[in-house]
Scaffold this motif. Sequence first.
Motif, PDB file in Angstrom:
ATOM      1  N   ILE A   1     109.376  -9.423 -12.304  1.00  0.00           N
ATOM      2  CA  ILE A   1     108.639  -8.537 -11.400  1.00  0.00           C
ATOM      3  C   ILE A   1     107.320  -9.168 -10.967  1.00  0.00           C
ATOM      4  O   ILE A   1     106.937  -9.099  -9.793  1.00  0.00           O
ATOM      5  N   LEU A   2     106.621  -9.796 -11.891  1.00  0.00           N
ATOM      6  CA  LEU A   2     105.296 -10.332 -11.591  1.00  0.00           C
ATOM      7  C   LEU A   2     105.320 -11.764 -11.064  1.00  0.00           C
ATOM      8  O   LEU A   2     104.294 -12.280 -10.637  1.00  0.00           O
TER       9      LEU A   2
ATOM     10  N   LEU B   1     109.700  -8.171 -16.999  1.00  0.00           N
ATOM     11  CA  LEU B   1     108.310  -8.165 -16.531  1.00  0.00           C
ATOM     12  C   LEU B   1     107.993  -9.474 -15.820  1.00  0.00           C
ATOM     13  O   LEU B   1     107.313  -9.474 -14.790  1.00  0.00           O
ATOM     14  N   TRP B   2     108.488 -10.579 -16.341  1.00  0.00           N
ATOM     15  CA  TRP B   2     108.257 -11.887 -15.719  1.00  0.00           C
ATOM     16  C   TRP B   2     108.866 -11.927 -14.317  1.00  0.00           C
ATOM     17  O   TRP B   2     108.256 -12.433 -13.379  1.00  0.00           O
TER      18      TRP B   2
ATOM     19  N   ILE C   1     105.955  -7.895  -6.348  1.00  0.00           N
ATOM     20  CA  ILE C   1     104.485  -7.873  -6.393  1.00  0.00           C
ATOM     21  C   ILE C   1     103.922  -9.208  -5.923  1.00  0.00           C
ATOM     22  O   ILE C   1     102.957  -9.251  -5.150  1.00  0.00           O
ATOM     23  N   GLY C   2     104.535 -10.301  -6.343  1.00  0.00           N
ATOM     24  CA  GLY C   2     104.079 -11.623  -5.914  1.00  0.00           C
ATOM     25  C   GLY C   2     104.202 -11.820  -4.419  1.00  0.00           C
ATOM     26  O   GLY C   2     103.291 -12.329  -3.763  1.00  0.00           O
TER      27      GLY C   2
ATOM     28  N   TRP D   1     106.173 -15.071  -8.611  1.00  0.00           N
ATOM     29  CA  TRP D   1     105.950 -15.319  -7.200  1.00  0.00           C
ATOM     30  C   TRP D   1     107.049 -14.745  -6.328  1.00  0.00           C
ATOM     31  O   TRP D   1     106.790 -14.253  -5.245  1.00  0.00           O
TER      32      TRP D   1
END
Length: 53
Positions: free
Chosen positions: A7-8, A4-5, A14-15, A10
């Motif tokens: 993917i989210l 999850l880290w 998504i970032g 920077w």
Amino acid sequence: MDNLWLILFWTGPIGVGIFLLCLGTMIWLLAKADEISKRTKAMMKEKGLDKKG
């Protein structure tokens, strides 16, 4: 949790997407402001309100 880290973060998809969205919005707003400025200057010049010095 590590996945999850990634993917989210920077550098994740998504970032990067959020960054590109914000960058595009900023460029669009700057272009719009420049266009408004040019129109305002042209209108002032047309009405004879420009500064002659």
